[in-house]
Structures are given as C-alpha cells and as structure tokens.
Design a protein around this motif. Sequence first.
Motif, short mmCIF file in Angstrom:
data_model
loop_
_atom_site.label_atom_id
_atom_site.label_comp_id
_atom_site.label_asym_id
_atom_site.label_seq_id
_atom_site.Cartn_x
_atom_site.Cartn_y
_atom_site.Cartn_z
N ASN A 20 -18.13 -36.28 -23.27
CA ASN A 20 -18.31 -37.40 -22.35
C ASN A 20 -18.99 -38.59 -23.02
O ASN A 20 -18.57 -39.74 -22.83
CB ASN A 20 -19.11 -36.97 -21.12
N ILE A 21 -20.01 -38.34 -23.79
CA ILE A 21 -20.71 -39.43 -24.49
C ILE A 21 -19.78 -40.08 -25.51
O ILE A 21 -19.69 -41.31 -25.58
CB ILE A 21 -21.99 -38.91 -25.17
N ALA A 22 -19.09 -39.27 -26.31
CA ALA A 22 -18.20 -39.80 -27.34
C ALA A 22 -17.04 -40.58 -26.74
O ALA A 22 -16.69 -41.67 -27.21
CB ALA A 22 -17.67 -38.66 -28.21
N GLY A 23 -16.43 -40.05 -25.68
CA GLY A 23 -15.32 -40.74 -25.02
C GLY A 23 -15.74 -42.06 -24.43
O GLY A 23 -15.04 -43.08 -24.55
N SER A 94 -21.10 -42.20 -33.41
CA SER A 94 -22.21 -41.55 -34.14
C SER A 94 -23.56 -41.98 -33.58
O SER A 94 -24.44 -41.15 -33.34
CB SER A 94 -22.16 -41.90 -35.63
N TYR A 95 -23.71 -43.28 -33.35
CA TYR A 95 -24.98 -43.80 -32.85
C TYR A 95 -25.28 -43.31 -31.43
O TYR A 95 -26.36 -42.81 -31.15
CB TYR A 95 -24.97 -45.33 -32.89
N LYS A 96 -24.30 -43.44 -30.53
CA LYS A 96 -24.52 -43.08 -29.11
C LYS A 96 -24.77 -41.59 -28.93
O LYS A 96 -25.65 -41.20 -28.17
CB LYS A 96 -23.33 -43.52 -28.25
N VAL A 97 -24.02 -40.76 -29.62
CA VAL A 97 -24.23 -39.31 -29.50
C VAL A 97 -25.59 -38.93 -30.06
O VAL A 97 -26.34 -38.17 -29.45
CB VAL A 97 -23.09 -38.52 -30.21
#
Length: 118
Positions: A20-23, A94-97
């Motif tokens: 969910n975070i990556a998408g 990469s940053y958000k996850v």
Amino acid sequence: MVKIVNNRGIVSISADVFTNIAGDAATRCFGVKGMVGRTKDNGIYQLLRRESMSKGVAVTFDDDDSTVSVALHIAVDQGVNLAAVGKSIMNEVSYKVGQATGVTVKRVDVYVDSMLIG
C-alpha cells in the motif's frame, strides 16, 4: 513479514502494508497514470483502480529479514522520459517506505507495462 524487535516488544509489518505504501508513493510521481495488473483470462494489462492498486506491487522480504525489495508494474503518460520517471519512482518508494516503516528498501524494480495517451 518483517519483525522489528526492541526492548519493549516486537512490531510485525505485513506485506500488505508495504504494498500500500509503495503503490501510493509510485502513483503520486509525475507521469504515472497508475498501477497495472494483468488479467487472468487473456493476459492483457489493465489500469487498476485505487482500491486494488496493490495488485500491481510485489514485495519480497530479503534473506536478512531486515530489508525488503519492491517490484512495481505501472502505466505512464505518453511522451514522458521513462528513465526519469523510473528514477523518481525508485527514490520516492524507497524514501516513503523507509520513512513509514523504518525498514530499509534494498531494491525497487519498475516495470512500465503500458503507455497511455492523454
């Protein structure tokens, strides 16, 4: 599942959280129309709705159990620079996850499955 152990207990993070975070991070990047999934019937790629975009994301837990790798299947706008969009997605995911979970993203693979007009 990734388990983070500290002196207060254990935090377990499932693959659904990472997808969910990556998408979400990928679809917010410039030039990305959305996540793409392949139909089971005839193998044709289709643009996924926001609520099912996780079908266009695959997360694997690396052997060291402290990092993850992400594969994203996307559709882009016609005329965008694919290398620039891919690099932007890799950095943003990469940053958000990492920011949301504290887990290091070892690898982000971006597959451009479709280019949409308009």
